[in-house]
Design an enzyme around this catalytic site. Structure first.
Site, PDB file in Angstrom:
ATOM      1  N   GLU B  66       0.798  -1.218   0.000  1.00 39.73           N
ATOM      2  CA  GLU B  66       0.000   0.000   0.000  1.00 39.73           C
ATOM      3  C   GLU B  66       0.831   1.269   0.000  1.00 39.73           C
ATOM      4  OE1 GLU B  66      -2.932  -0.273   3.080  1.00 39.73           O
ATOM      5  OE2 GLU B  66      -4.083  -1.742   1.937  1.00 39.73           O
ATOM      6  N   GLU B 115      -5.756   6.482  -3.114  1.00 30.84           N
ATOM      7  CA  GLU B 115      -5.156   7.700  -2.614  1.00 30.84           C
ATOM      8  C   GLU B 115      -4.575   7.441  -1.234  1.00 30.84           C
ATOM      9  OE1 GLU B 115      -7.387  11.529  -3.228  1.00 30.84           O
ATOM     10  OE2 GLU B 115      -9.003  10.084  -3.548  1.00 30.84           O
TER      11      GLU B 115
END
Lengths: 229, 229
Positions: B66, B115
DNA sequence: TCAAAAGTGTTGATCCTACACCCATGT
DNA sequence: ACATGGGTGTAGGATCAACACTTTTGA
């Protein structure tokens, strides 16, 4: 039987139960396993977490079921999740530790058909699973935590003498402490309530009995006070 | 699809990633959720634990996937297992916290389509799930651990000045420290290596650059030395 | 009267806190 | 020359460590 898209580790709680007996010996409770794996070996109490209970509730329930213990100081210790810690399956265990006083809390060791006994810390047999490692972690935690938090009182009876408190620290830290300095330090925190009572039936000068003043501790803590021995 | 005799909670790891930037601002990484529940809200990185990886490996893998972060200081924080912390299902999460330096570790915040941004601790939005609580626990842990273990160095670049180190403590503890006393305390532990280098391109006297001497720390620790600021 | 643990103060060393000025560098 | 942060010492107070004798009680 539930089905899941991906396999899940199973989840247990295990609990190191520290108990202090009348002779101020520190013990932990072990249960003899009556099913494989590790059948016949000693293990700490524990079991599977149910869907409708929190982790802490699961730990309390297991303690209640396996040892009859209630109203106990309980704190999360660490979560153990290495591969192969249970030979059958992938099992992740959230470990807790509990502190109880064996004089006031009469703990019937054997409840189920299972054998459960208190073992002095100096005579712990080899344990099942990775329970040795859990125990080591718990001892380390207890040793450091007792310095900064007033958790030692959980192991003593409600009324206790300063010598008992000192011996408790000496046992846990495995070193002797200076009597006068220890008393000065403890009493200067002004957290012990003098009960006005003394010991009975001791063949020496009877010691004063104190109680830990938790209300006062919480007030002081709010104002930034830090317990430290 | 696996089937089990009893239903099992699912198991995730979540990670609070603390990063210190060039301006010595302390930030944490948050990811905008692109699926329900809490779609569009901010959450800390995390994900399901696979059957063939330890908890720590799972945390490292999620961080890598991530955020691209590797070689990071990572430590288990606490396990959160309250009912209803995930509205879909019973989910127990083992939380970790990580410390990284944002100057030397260039972390590409956005990797997947997702995001991901660094938020200063003073500007954290409302978080998904119980991630506020996890963050609070992590901050509390960081504040106390930095006092007794030399983990603050993980947030600084390899070479740092004493003022940077002091500011780091001031930020985390949210109070100012005396410059002379701080330097005396730190230098008296004899754990900082004088690199012989100094700062460049600063419009004031250039500060000496130090490194934390981990080898020496480990040796001293073996002999009973305790780091304390 | 003896044994066993309770209770109690002082001193020197160490550590902590508070505090102010000169130094080196870039603009 | 000025602005900015770097770097340094001391003194008074608080805390810690080391240390030995008297008191009380039951046997």
């Amino acid at each position: 039987m539930p089905t899941y898209k991906y396999p899940r580790p199973s989840l247990t709680v295990d609990c190191i139960v520290f108990g202090l007996d009348a002779e101020l010996e520190l013990k932990i409770m072990l249960i003899k396993r009556d099913i494989p794996p590790f059948e016949g070996e000693w293990a700490i109490p524990g079991g599977f977490v149910r869907m409708d209970e929190t982790l802490e509730q699961a730990a309390l329930r297991e303690l209640q079921e396996e040892t009859g213990i209630q109203n106990v100081f309980l704190e999360q210790l660490y979560t153990f999740g290495d591969l192969g810690r249970d030979p059958r399956d992938r099992v992740v265990s959230v470990a807790y530790y509990a502190l109880i006083n064996l004089v006031e809390q009469k703990v019937q060791a054997s409840t189920d058909a299972r054998e459960a006994y208190w073992f002095p810390l100096s005579k712990i047999p080899k344990l099942a699973f990775d329970h040795d490692q859990i125990l080591q972690t718990a001892i380390t935690r207890l040793r450091s935590k007792i310095r900064y938090e007033p958790i030692g009182f959980e192991l003593l009876p409600r009324n206790f003498t300063l010598s008992q408190l000192q011996k408790l620290y000496e046992i846990i830290w495995n070193r002797s402490l200076d009597k006068r300095n220890f008393r000065k330090k403890i009493l200067s925190m002004d957290l012990l309530l003098d009960t006005g009572e003394v010991q009975h039936n001791v063949s020496h000068r009877a010691a004063k009995l104190y109680q830990f003043d938790e209300t006062k501790y919480l007030q002081l803590k709010d104002k930034g006070f830090n317990f430290e021995v």
